[in-house]
Design a protein around this motif. Sequence first.
Motif, mmCIF file in Angstrom:
data_model
loop_
_atom_site.group_PDB
_atom_site.id
_atom_site.type_symbol
_atom_site.label_atom_id
_atom_site.label_comp_id
_atom_site.label_asym_id
_atom_site.label_seq_id
_atom_site.Cartn_x
_atom_site.Cartn_y
_atom_site.Cartn_z
ATOM 1 N N ARG A 35 0.702 -1.228 0.076
ATOM 2 C CA ARG A 35 -0.007 -0.145 -0.028
ATOM 3 C C ARG A 35 0.901 1.226 0.183
ATOM 4 O O ARG A 35 2.170 1.194 0.474
ATOM 5 N N ILE A 36 0.251 2.325 -0.319
ATOM 6 C CA ILE A 36 1.171 3.512 -0.522
ATOM 7 C C ILE A 36 0.959 4.207 0.880
ATOM 8 O O ILE A 36 2.115 4.934 1.369
ATOM 9 N N HIS A 37 -0.018 4.467 1.618
ATOM 10 C CA HIS A 37 -0.270 4.980 2.971
ATOM 11 C C HIS A 37 -1.331 4.178 3.510
ATOM 12 O O HIS A 37 -2.254 3.948 3.333
ATOM 13 N N ALA A 38 -0.863 3.612 4.630
ATOM 14 C CA ALA A 38 -1.872 2.566 5.521
ATOM 15 C C ALA A 38 -1.203 2.369 6.959
ATOM 16 O O ALA A 38 -0.029 2.399 7.021
ATOM 17 N N ARG A 39 -2.253 2.045 7.809
ATOM 18 C CA ARG A 39 -1.956 1.535 9.017
ATOM 19 C C ARG A 39 -1.581 -0.051 8.990
ATOM 20 O O ARG A 39 -2.338 -0.672 8.282
ATOM 21 N N ILE A 40 -0.473 -0.384 9.600
ATOM 22 C CA ILE A 40 -0.475 -1.848 9.738
ATOM 23 C C ILE A 40 -1.008 -2.667 10.703
ATOM 24 O O ILE A 40 -0.781 -2.257 11.956
ATOM 25 N N VAL A 66 2.859 2.570 7.007
ATOM 26 C CA VAL A 66 3.602 2.729 5.945
ATOM 27 C C VAL A 66 3.256 4.131 5.185
ATOM 28 O O VAL A 66 2.077 4.323 5.185
ATOM 29 N N ARG A 67 4.344 4.529 4.506
ATOM 30 C CA ARG A 67 3.958 6.070 3.953
ATOM 31 C C ARG A 67 4.509 6.062 2.494
ATOM 32 O O ARG A 67 4.317 7.312 2.083
ATOM 33 N N SER A 68 4.850 4.900 1.945
ATOM 34 C CA SER A 68 5.149 4.976 0.604
ATOM 35 C C SER A 68 5.431 3.716 0.222
ATOM 36 O O SER A 68 5.629 2.668 0.898
ATOM 37 N N GLN A 69 5.394 3.744 -1.238
ATOM 38 C CA GLN A 69 5.525 2.190 -1.851
ATOM 39 C C GLN A 69 6.765 1.387 -1.366
ATOM 40 O O GLN A 69 6.660 0.300 -1.252
ATOM 41 N N ARG A 70 7.662 2.205 -0.980
ATOM 42 C CA ARG A 70 9.119 1.524 -0.781
ATOM 43 C C ARG A 70 8.998 0.928 0.508
ATOM 44 O O ARG A 70 10.291 0.225 0.986
ATOM 45 N N ASN A 122 3.188 11.237 0.049
ATOM 46 C CA ASN A 122 3.553 9.791 -0.028
ATOM 47 C C ASN A 122 4.101 9.370 -1.073
ATOM 48 O O ASN A 122 3.983 8.049 -1.740
ATOM 49 N N ASN A 123 4.954 10.176 -1.618
ATOM 50 C CA ASN A 123 5.799 9.633 -2.920
ATOM 51 C C ASN A 123 7.089 9.188 -2.494
ATOM 52 O O ASN A 123 7.433 9.081 -1.334
ATOM 53 N N PRO A 124 7.801 8.492 -3.612
ATOM 54 C CA PRO A 124 9.228 8.244 -3.204
ATOM 55 C C PRO A 124 10.073 9.397 -2.705
ATOM 56 O O PRO A 124 9.807 10.660 -2.929
ATOM 57 N N TYR A 125 10.954 8.966 -1.789
ATOM 58 C CA TYR A 125 11.924 10.259 -1.396
ATOM 59 C C TYR A 125 13.002 10.600 -2.123
ATOM 60 O O TYR A 125 13.670 9.636 -2.769
ATOM 61 N N ALA A 126 13.330 11.771 -2.313
ATOM 62 C CA ALA A 126 14.394 12.291 -2.990
ATOM 63 C C ALA A 126 15.660 12.278 -2.264
ATOM 64 O O ALA A 126 15.779 12.662 -1.150
ATOM 65 N N GLY A 127 16.850 11.898 -2.961
ATOM 66 C CA GLY A 127 18.120 12.098 -2.112
ATOM 67 C C GLY A 127 18.748 12.841 -3.121
ATOM 68 O O GLY A 127 18.498 13.930 -3.755
#
Lengths: 796, 290
Positions: free
Chosen positions: A54-59, A102-106, A367-372
């Motif tokens: 999931r992209i944004h969900a409570r486990i 969880v806050r993002s796909q990764r 909730n997108n991928p994080y940038a480095g």
Amino acid sequence: MAVLEKSRKVVAESLIGQRIPKMDAPEKASGKTRYIHDLDLSGQLHARILRSARIHARIKSIDTRAAKALPGVHVVLTAADLPDQRPIGVAKDHFPLKGEVVRSQRDEIAAVAAESVEIAEAALKLIRVEYEDLPVVADARAAIAPGAPLIHPPRQGAPAGAAVAYTGRPDNVAMRFDYSHGDVIQAEADSDVVIEDSFKLHYVTHCCMGVSGVIAEFDASGYLTLYSNTQVPFLHKREFAEYLNMDPARIRIIQPPIGGGFGSKLDVYPFEVICVFLARAAQRPVKLVFTREEEFLASPTRQPVLLTLRSGCKKDGTLTFRTVHTLHDNGAYTSWGATTPFVMMQTFSSLYRVPHCDYHTTAVYTNNPYAGSFRGYGNLQATFAIEQHMDMLADAIGMDPLAFRLKNAQESGEVTGQGMVFKSCGFKDCLTTAATRSDYVVKRAAYRARQKDAGAVKRGIGMASMLHVGGGAKIYPSDGCGTMLKMDDFGALTLITGASEIGQGSETVLAQLVCEELGLPISAVTVVNNDTDITPWDVGVHASRTTFIAGNSAIGAAKKAKAKILAAAARKYECAEETLDLKGGFIVRKESDEALIELAKFIRGLHFSDKAELVMTTFYYEPPSVHQDKGFKGDVSATYAWATQVVEVEVDTATGIVSMTHVTGAHDVGRVLNRLGLEGQIEGGVIMGQGYALTENLMVEDGRIRNPNFRDYKLVTAPEIPAMDVSFIESMDGEGPQGAKGVGEAPAICIAAATANAIENATGVRLFELPFTPEKVYRALHGQTEKLYWAPWKPE
Amino acid sequence: MNQGIERYLAPQSLDQALFALQELGEVTLLAGGTDLMPQAKAGRAKFKRTLMNLRGIPELKGVSREGNTLRLGALATITELLHDPLVGEHLPVLREACDHFASDQIRNAATLGGNINNASPAGDTLVPLLVLDAEVELASRPDEAIYRRRMPLSEFFVGPGKTRRAPAELLSAVLVPCPAPGHVARFYKFGARPALDISTISIGLAGVRKNGHLENVRVAFGAVAATPLRALATEEALEGRQLDAQTIARVAATARQEVQPIDDLRASAWYRQELVHNMLTRMLEHVAQN
């Protein structure tokens, strides 16, 4: 080199400016290099990570029982098994394994160590996770809207001063940057022309040929050895120690040859900490290597940016002010991408002389991928906006854009509003060289006149320039590098340096600098640079700093060795040290180049004498730069690099295909050290910039990456690479090693901006949004694109 | 990834292969593997209990001429077609499609039969073969003898990955009539880059040139529908008409209406229609001028 028989005169050419093949080239070209993927330790287990569905969900629950029962599985870990996990990352806003949300796909939920990769994969499939979906924030603008769902909501009961992972945030703002010099309001009132536009920069990722990987091993005393592709081994020793609650002195990092870095390996990522947890639990070495799909999903991206720029000038072409607001989509967690404003504001404040400048960035959680961090560190994004506005302002006052740039270009001796001091500056030479060699002024006028001609294919030419740190960047308490040098009984050198090799050719340049001092061929050197138990401290390979910082450090150690040798030789030959020199493997008389003795023989004499001495020296170089103050002002680099690149394109208006035909570049490199390596660095950077401009696009929709593969994520291929004409401007920097500056990031920076200007020159249509893929260009050419506008926003 | 395979067969003759197919029914066929392996790895294709490697069957290899027909063996690789003198002489439009097919490494392994049986709407050889009136030959062995039936390629495709090949049949060859004198053919593939790309759209065009017009016109499109397809309305708009600006405009407009593309990762439906219109115009202008 040679010794002439009769006169005993030593003849040897300088190594500086030569074309020297990279020292690691034979190993790599013959497939003998052992990357981390090729390393296997005795007793090693293989790890895989379960990522969020999931992209944004409570486990709600995680059930690992079936996975643990699978034969061949040694360890299965979830957050529940690791109550001592500590938050990681630049803002300490996430845990390696996510237990509650969880806050993002990764996002990492569980990890398995097993006898084989296949068993670990099978075990992942047996783990059951129950989720409760939360609203997804997939756009930075949505993240700052009133009432937006919070990505890290505030939590009660956290101790004061605790990390974001414990406290949460009352809003989605991850970081703020505000910089100012002068008075932009008054300056705007004094301007003849004022323009404002918004620009949108997309997601791309590094696409290193070698995917991410790590091997963790504890010895019987509890000491940790990490085989890691990190670009900052000494900083990471400290960080890992914190995350693992260990003594940093008990952590050793070995860096096997790396299959590409480009800034992607400056942060500690969850997979690395998880791999150590698994090794600790399994009491076995554990190896974790990404799949290519995982590399796309779970490595950092270049920072996506939404930017509104307001610029002004006078009729005579004098720049008056700039106001910049950016919205950085941070993704779910904070990595180095959020800090790209450090570099972006330098470009806005100091690439040209601009007396008044305001700069504001808000980095927001989504909730997108994080940038480095990624080669250029925000400078591609800043330059994209600023160099389009330079063309637009010039057009608005009817001035040639080259003349407009020359009028406002920095020169040597300038101190900018941000406190940067330009001791050597070849910017104007870069501008005129690139313009002359590409015939920019004539072609630009001719192509503009032909915009309305018959025929679908239009030609265009565009220019952009850049400023980037070229002598390190004082971000950490020290920006230094240590070197140890030893000479053996046969005149061979071992150069032990803190500087990491990531394919950029640092080993070769460092060897070259040392050999130049000691009068030896480059084949005399072995470089040791990949083991924190051996090498002296270095802050890391980033900020285009290695040639400059590690180069000066290596020269320092070589000079000390030379001084020791010449002092001993002066005693032996009963003359002054100043009259002797090292050349072509000999000790020579400086005036005549007459050979006195072969260096190796002399060194043996020194060693096997009553005094019994070895030649071993050390040096630590700290550049004469300063930290920025709280207002982001200060001379952070020992020198600055400059470049101008001119791009020529063909635009097929029937398809929207933009072909890049020529790139003419002029780079202020201080001085050419290894010409071959430098050309390779520039050409590679141009192609990386070309991908950013035309083809590469990590498609993120509702937080999900749509194209995690090389079929749909399009790197530039060989037939698309333009013809290149690269000139080097040698400004001979006073502090640089042999006068050189760092240029690792420089060549990638201008290409997208110059391409935008070239497309406008070809078609009369200006594009504000990257990448310039065929459909996007076609839509713009056919009036199907809405004008982008983002109203500047600051938190209250 | 190779889960579910219980038996591996590598027949050395067509007879052996067809016999096994008839007996076993459920078989995964392997030739070049350039589509099968990535699909299996990504979980989009599941292996059946028997994996049959066809590459040892000599009858399926090579290119030959039989009277006025070229016989392209199903196991001919894209590289072989690219360099085959018969293909180069008679079917230059197929040669051109092979030249735009993936990369050298993939062309060396990928086979013509695989490209056809994979039945992707974007399959690179399909559009030129459609405008060349190609037929597929399907072989089977229901009893002691080998039977061969022929079917126009234009009838072979049912949907993405789906064809009219029966489970006990093998696609043995592709039969292409040698084009008549005056035959012209063009192929255009649009990808976001010139190499290593899946087509966003592709266009095939063929006909026999007579007095400024084309007869026996064939137009086919790839990646604009569930299967590669012949565009009958577009063909009719072009058939026998003087190749002037007016005709070209009308044909291109017809084509834009006739295709029914979808929005996907690579392009929007609107853009695909625009490309069909603009590139067919360019191809027809090229034919008219040469």
